[in-house]
Write an enzyme that holds these catalytic residues in place. Structure first.
Site, short mmCIF file in Angstrom:
data_model
loop_
_atom_site.label_atom_id
_atom_site.label_comp_id
_atom_site.label_asym_id
_atom_site.label_seq_id
_atom_site.Cartn_x
_atom_site.Cartn_y
_atom_site.Cartn_z
N GLY A 122 -13.73 -2.58 -10.29
CA GLY A 122 -14.19 -3.12 -9.01
C GLY A 122 -13.68 -4.53 -8.74
O GLY A 122 -14.19 -5.23 -7.88
N ASP A 172 -0.60 0.88 -5.82
CA ASP A 172 -1.28 0.76 -7.12
C ASP A 172 -0.59 1.59 -8.19
O ASP A 172 -0.29 1.11 -9.28
CB ASP A 172 -2.75 1.21 -7.00
CG ASP A 172 -3.49 0.48 -5.90
OD1 ASP A 172 -2.97 -0.55 -5.42
OD2 ASP A 172 -4.57 0.94 -5.50
C1 GLA Z 1 -5.73 -0.67 -2.16
C2 GLA Z 1 -4.93 0.61 -2.01
C3 GLA Z 1 -3.44 0.30 -1.88
C4 GLA Z 1 -3.17 -0.72 -0.79
C5 GLA Z 1 -4.09 -1.92 -0.95
C6 GLA Z 1 -4.01 -2.88 0.20
O1 GLA Z 1 -5.42 -1.30 -3.37
O2 GLA Z 1 -5.18 1.46 -3.09
O3 GLA Z 1 -2.72 1.51 -1.65
O4 GLA Z 1 -3.28 -0.14 0.47
O5 GLA Z 1 -5.46 -1.53 -1.08
O6 GLA Z 1 -2.75 -3.45 0.29
#
Ligand code: GLA
Length: 381
Positions: A122, A172
């Site tokens: 988180g 990510d």
């Molecule tokens: C989260 C999502 C990513 C991206 C970010 C914002 O981490 O998982 O794919 O969109 O937010 O940049």
């Protein structure tokens, strides 16, 4: 951590694991909500992550256990339906397992599994992508499949979009998969195309985790996603990456006030990513820092995915010596602020920032000085 996961696995299941895989968490360096708009983004894999140990099981059951929270939580899943409450974490390994055939990959039919983590959950450091990629690599090692790194990254995202139900982009999983020590990962999300970019020496990362999270965070992420797609449609393009700042101004009348602010954030953020890349190449960390803080200001006023807690941290860090710049990292609506500092920034200064925060909000943020690290990998098989 490797010894710990092997030891706990052996204690839990009565024998050693066959494979151990690890995937790192990530920092979103810059490129906020640009990924699902087809834009570019820079992130860094960090030296904290998730370790998964696994072994084939003859009983055909999926034995999933985690020591991610307090104690060990076990989920038995012959039937891989979506879980909630204390079992919610199992949606990540289950989602990846369910998605394997979509990529032409075999599923291990029965297995014992344990995940351990040293990544704060988180905090906006993407513990979800880390557990997805570590799980994927562990399954693939059990079935002796060797798809490309890009396929593993796409598999993780597919599981998150379709099983967990979060319409995230590729950031990510891409950074966790392609990370490299002392480098940033640059992603052109349209390909997608992944590249590593050297991080100039002397750049340090500090994370301040607020623990304050908007209750509707997943819903708000999905709302922003939809607002961006609606704005692109109103401007007559497929994705916001296809809009230049000049075209956005010309098309302003076709957008609601909210739609215009969302689009402005994304279009200008894509431009900031390019400028950060150029400044990194020139070793100009001061300019990189200014662009990071500008990104936060845009989140604060245009994309409206910041919080009072994150803003106070950025305001405080912006006037603290040895800080190049600071911004929220990840989806927003809570989570953590990342500060880029020089080597002289110390835990004493971090504690001072935390004190300013505690005076206003009554609790201390967690402070983490993290380093860049390598991407997801099988570490024993
Ligand atoms: C989260 C999502 C990513 C991206 C970010 C914002 O981490 O998982 O794919 O969109 O937010 O940049």
């Amino acid at each position: 951590m490797k010894e710990q996961v092997v030891e706990r696995f052996t204690k839990l299941y009565g024998h050693a694991p066959e494979v151990v895989a690890r995937a790192p968490g990530r920092i979103e360096f810059i490129g906020n909500h640009t990924d699902y708009n087809g834009g570019t983004v820079l992130g860094a894999a960090i030296n904290h992550g998730v370790w998964v140990a696994a072994r084939k099981a003859a009983d055909g059951e999926l034995h999933l256990a985690t020591a991610l929270q307090r104690g060990i939580v076990i989920v038995l899943a012959r039937d891989p339906r979506k879980r909630s409450g204390a079992q919610h974490w199992a949606n990540y390994p289950l989602g990846v397992w369910v998605s394997l055939p979509k990529f032409g990959l075999r599923q291990p039919e029965g297995f014992e599994y344990l995940a351990v983590s040293d990544l704060p959950v988180g905090a906006g450091l993407s513990s979800s992508a880390a557990i997805e990629l570590a799980s994927a690599l562990a399954y693939l090692a059990l079935t002796r499949e060797q798809p490309s790194r890009e396929t593993v990254v796409k598999l993780g995202r597919y599981a998150e979009n379709n099983f967990v139900g979060v319409p995230c982009g590729i950031l990510d999983q891409g950074v966790s998969g392609f990370g490299r020590k002392d480098h940033l990962v640059f992603i052109d999300c349209r390909g997608p195309r992944f590249e590593t970019v050297p991080l100039p020496a002397g750049a340090h990362f500090w994370i301040f985790n607020t623990h304050a999270k908007h209750a509707l965070v997943d819903g708000l992420y999905a709302t922003r996603h939809r607002e961006c797609l609606d704005a692109a449609q109103a401007l007559g393009v497929y994705q916001l990456v296809d809009v230049t700042p000049a075209q956005l101004e010309q098309g302003k009348a076709r957008l609601s006030a909210v739609g215009y602010r969302r689009a402005k954030h994304v279009v200008e953020e894509i431009d900031r990513v390019a400028r950060v890349r150029a400044s990194l190449a020139g070793g100009d960390l001061a300019e990189v820092g200014r662009l990071l803080t500008a990104s936060h200001r845009s989140s604060q006023t245009q994309f409206e995915n910041s919080t009072a807690e994150l803003d106070l941290l950025v305001d405080t860090l912006a006037v603290t010596p040895h800080v190049y710049g600071a911004r929220l990292t990840g989806g927003g609506f809570g989570g953590a602020v990342m500060a880029l500092t020089d080597a002289k920034f110390s835990s004493r200064q971090a504690a001072q920032v935390a004190k300013v925060y505690a005076r206003k909000f009554g609790s201390n943020p967690d402070v983490l000085h993290c380093e860049t690290g390598d991407g997801a990998a099988v570490i024993a098989a």
